[in-house]
Design a protein around this motif. Sequence first.
Motif, PDB file in Angstrom:
ATOM      1  N   ILE A  54       0.872  -1.173   0.000  1.00  0.00           N
ATOM      2  CA  ILE A  54       0.000   0.000   0.000  1.00  0.00           C
ATOM      3  C   ILE A  54       0.911   1.226   0.000  1.00  0.00           C
ATOM      4  N   GLU A  55       0.762   2.078  -0.993  1.00  0.00           N
ATOM      5  CA  GLU A  55       1.687   3.201  -1.140  1.00  0.00           C
ATOM      6  C   GLU A  55       0.933   4.504  -1.375  1.00  0.00           C
ATOM      7  N   CYS A  56       1.379   5.544  -0.687  1.00  0.00           N
ATOM      8  CA  CYS A  56       0.821   6.886  -0.886  1.00  0.00           C
ATOM      9  C   CYS A  56       1.976   7.808  -1.252  1.00  0.00           C
ATOM     10  N   GLN A  57       2.044   8.180  -2.506  1.00  0.00           N
ATOM     11  CA  GLN A  57       3.145   9.039  -2.960  1.00  0.00           C
ATOM     12  C   GLN A  57       3.069  10.431  -2.347  1.00  0.00           C
ATOM     13  N   GLU A  58       1.864  10.895  -2.081  1.00  0.00           N
ATOM     14  CA  GLU A  58       1.705  12.258  -1.562  1.00  0.00           C
ATOM     15  C   GLU A  58       2.291  12.410  -0.152  1.00  0.00           C
ATOM     16  N   THR A  59       2.233  11.349   0.665  1.00  0.00           N
ATOM     17  CA  THR A  59       2.754  11.425   2.034  1.00  0.00           C
ATOM     18  C   THR A  59       4.111  10.740   2.175  1.00  0.00           C
ATOM     19  N   GLY A  60       4.486   9.935   1.173  1.00  0.00           N
ATOM     20  CA  GLY A  60       5.755   9.222   1.242  1.00  0.00           C
ATOM     21  C   GLY A  60       5.717   8.001   2.136  1.00  0.00           C
ATOM     22  N   LEU A  61       4.539   7.558   2.525  1.00  0.00           N
ATOM     23  CA  LEU A  61       4.406   6.384   3.389  1.00  0.00           C
ATOM     24  C   LEU A  61       4.077   5.150   2.563  1.00  0.00           C
ATOM     25  N   ARG A  62       4.635   4.020   2.979  1.00  0.00           N
ATOM     26  CA  ARG A  62       4.400   2.750   2.293  1.00  0.00           C
ATOM     27  C   ARG A  62       4.215   1.641   3.329  1.00  0.00           C
ATOM     28  N   ALA A  63       3.213   0.798   3.099  1.00  0.00           N
ATOM     29  CA  ALA A  63       2.996  -0.363   3.962  1.00  0.00           C
ATOM     30  C   ALA A  63       3.261  -1.629   3.161  1.00  0.00           C
ATOM     31  N   GLU A  64       3.956  -2.566   3.780  1.00  0.00           N
ATOM     32  CA  GLU A  64       4.226  -3.864   3.170  1.00  0.00           C
ATOM     33  C   GLU A  64       3.642  -4.950   4.065  1.00  0.00           C
ATOM     34  N   LEU A  65       2.698  -5.700   3.516  1.00  0.00           N
ATOM     35  CA  LEU A  65       2.004  -6.742   4.268  1.00  0.00           C
ATOM     36  C   LEU A  65       2.256  -8.101   3.632  1.00  0.00           C
ATOM     37  N   CYS A  66       2.309  -9.134   4.460  1.00  0.00           N
ATOM     38  CA  CYS A  66       2.486 -10.496   3.964  1.00  0.00           C
ATOM     39  C   CYS A  66       1.425 -11.391   4.582  1.00  0.00           C
ATOM     40  N   TYR A  67       0.562 -11.938   3.725  1.00  0.00           N
ATOM     41  CA  TYR A  67      -0.459 -12.891   4.163  1.00  0.00           C
ATOM     42  C   TYR A  67       0.122 -14.307   4.073  1.00  0.00           C
ATOM     43  N   LYS A  68       0.010 -15.051   5.146  1.00  0.00           N
ATOM     44  CA  LYS A  68       0.564 -16.401   5.172  1.00  0.00           C
ATOM     45  C   LYS A  68      -0.521 -17.421   5.483  1.00  0.00           C
ATOM     46  N   GLY A  69      -0.455 -18.557   4.777  1.00  0.00           N
ATOM     47  CA  GLY A  69      -1.382 -19.642   5.027  1.00  0.00           C
ATOM     48  C   GLY A  69      -0.751 -20.680   5.930  1.00  0.00           C
ATOM     49  N   SER A  70      -1.417 -21.801   6.070  1.00  0.00           N
ATOM     50  CA  SER A  70      -0.904 -22.888   6.887  1.00  0.00           C
ATOM     51  C   SER A  70       0.190 -23.631   6.130  1.00  0.00           C
ATOM     52  N   SER A  71       0.853 -24.551   6.796  1.00  0.00           N
ATOM     53  CA  SER A  71       1.909 -25.335   6.172  1.00  0.00           C
ATOM     54  C   SER A  71       1.317 -26.292   5.138  1.00  0.00           C
ATOM     55  N   PHE A  72       2.184 -26.986   4.404  1.00  0.00           N
ATOM     56  CA  PHE A  72       1.746 -27.906   3.357  1.00  0.00           C
ATOM     57  C   PHE A  72       0.781 -28.958   3.900  1.00  0.00           C
ATOM     58  N   ARG A 126       1.647 -10.275   8.598  1.00  0.00           N
ATOM     59  CA  ARG A 126       2.736  -9.499   9.187  1.00  0.00           C
ATOM     60  C   ARG A 126       3.119  -8.390   8.218  1.00  0.00           C
ATOM     61  N   GLY A 127       3.657  -7.329   8.769  1.00  0.00           N
ATOM     62  CA  GLY A 127       4.043  -6.241   7.886  1.00  0.00           C
ATOM     63  C   GLY A 127       4.684  -5.090   8.609  1.00  0.00           C
ATOM     64  N   LYS A 128       4.843  -3.998   7.889  1.00  0.00           N
ATOM     65  CA  LYS A 128       5.476  -2.810   8.449  1.00  0.00           C
ATOM     66  C   LYS A 128       5.062  -1.588   7.648  1.00  0.00           C
ATOM     67  N   ILE A 129       5.203  -0.429   8.282  1.00  0.00           N
ATOM     68  CA  ILE A 129       4.997   0.855   7.620  1.00  0.00           C
ATOM     69  C   ILE A 129       6.358   1.524   7.495  1.00  0.00           C
ATOM     70  N   ILE A 130       6.673   1.975   6.286  1.00  0.00           N
ATOM     71  CA  ILE A 130       7.993   2.516   5.989  1.00  0.00           C
ATOM     72  C   ILE A 130       7.882   3.954   5.507  1.00  0.00           C
ATOM     73  N   ASP A 131       8.825   4.774   5.950  1.00  0.00           N
ATOM     74  CA  ASP A 131       8.972   6.118   5.408  1.00  0.00           C
ATOM     75  C   ASP A 131       9.835   5.983   4.150  1.00  0.00           C
ATOM     76  N   SER A 132       9.250   6.228   2.986  1.00  0.00           N
ATOM     77  CA  SER A 132       9.951   5.990   1.723  1.00  0.00           C
ATOM     78  C   SER A 132      11.198   6.857   1.558  1.00  0.00           C
ATOM     79  N   SER A 133      11.188   8.045   2.143  1.00  0.00           N
ATOM     80  CA  SER A 133      12.331   8.943   1.975  1.00  0.00           C
ATOM     81  C   SER A 133      13.554   8.475   2.750  1.00  0.00           C
ATOM     82  N   SER A 134      13.335   7.939   3.946  1.00  0.00           N
ATOM     83  CA  SER A 134      14.456   7.487   4.783  1.00  0.00           C
ATOM     84  C   SER A 134      14.605   5.981   4.827  1.00  0.00           C
ATOM     85  N   LEU A 135      13.571   5.265   4.356  1.00  0.00           N
ATOM     86  CA  LEU A 135      13.504   3.799   4.412  1.00  0.00           C
ATOM     87  C   LEU A 135      13.475   3.269   5.841  1.00  0.00           C
TER      88      LEU A 135
END
Length: 387
Positions: free
Chosen positions: A218-236, A246-255
């Motif tokens: 999820i990215e917003c160029q106007e604010t410089g914020l980016r969210a990276e999410l990972c959806y995980k299922g069960s094992s084989f 799980r995920g995180k919110i990142i400041d795109s300018s500073s990373l």
Amino acid sequence: MRVNEQEVEKRKEVILTSPLSLEGDSNVDYKAPNILQRVFSLLNNVRPGSELTRFQLPPLFNIPKSHLQCYGESVYSVNKDMLSKCAQGETAIDRMIAVIGWSISTVRPLMFGVAPYNPVLGETHCVSRGSLNVLLEQVSHHPPVSALHATDETNNVELLWCHHAVPKFLGATIETVVQGKRKLTVMQRQENYVMNSPKLLIRLLPKPGVEWVGNVKIECQETGLRAELCYKGSSFFGFGGGRSIRGKIIDSSSLNTLYEIDGQWDRSVKIRDTSDHDGKIKVIYNAKEAISSLPTSFVKDPEGVWESESAVVWAEVSKGIMKKEWEKARDAKRHLEDKQRELLRQRKSKGENWVPKHFHLSYTPENGWDCSPKHKTIAPAPIIFPI
């Protein structure tokens, strides 16, 4: 004249069913017996790696609603209004957190062995929830492309989706990649949040099940914020880790990582401020509050319902499935498919190309399919989701 009136009345019959909720429609039994055995027999002649976009399911494997309705439900079928909060946050980070919570709410549990109908060309679905008005149209059939436009002028938010689902049979699994982008616009602040969709994974072996997996950005160029999410299922083998995110919110300018996200999308999702040494945790999504025991939409204005409405187009098929009258459902579905083939033949004979009514449709090899609405706002719909 009387026959024509009966045909109109029959054509405008609207069949609305309960939305896909946290319970996964488990309280309604649409499935035929021996569903796993039937799935394997259905896929017996399909080679691994084959795309299934042209694969037609018999009504035994359908739930009584189309993919178009399911896309719409993920937006308007919610107990707790999370969309308006995306515009209410005082700071950019508050709004990004709200967008993440809303994005997670669009993910719904699905049942193994059954699927919605593939929408016919030009099919529409239009529903209002409070001041939010949602319109969807099937803008292409081969390949299947669905467009969504929603506007809420009271809360200053707008949605625009363009979905191209590509299912592939991989032997022990069926993986559906939902191509295309989703854009949420906070109009008052002129912020655009662009995101993708997780993949749908249907496990056939060793333990049957349906899961959402993969990475969402999820990215917003106007604010410089980016969210990276990972959806995980069960094992084989079907143990542990199911429906986690799980995920995180990142400041795109500073990373720099500003927040860390953890939880299960069918329970609760929490966020932690990485700069807070006390390690305070905040719940940003509660699935039980948002998508549990959802009510069914109702028709407020029968005369205003379009003939292209999903609940009208598939009414006869849905009635057959709900009553488990499989022969009637199969005949109704075959009649609908034959009608679509005849319309295609007529267009070809006249040299006509079908044009979407509510969206402009484009395609480029670099970006794939894209849609833009023909109208700035969506009018209130004749079908209402109760709040």
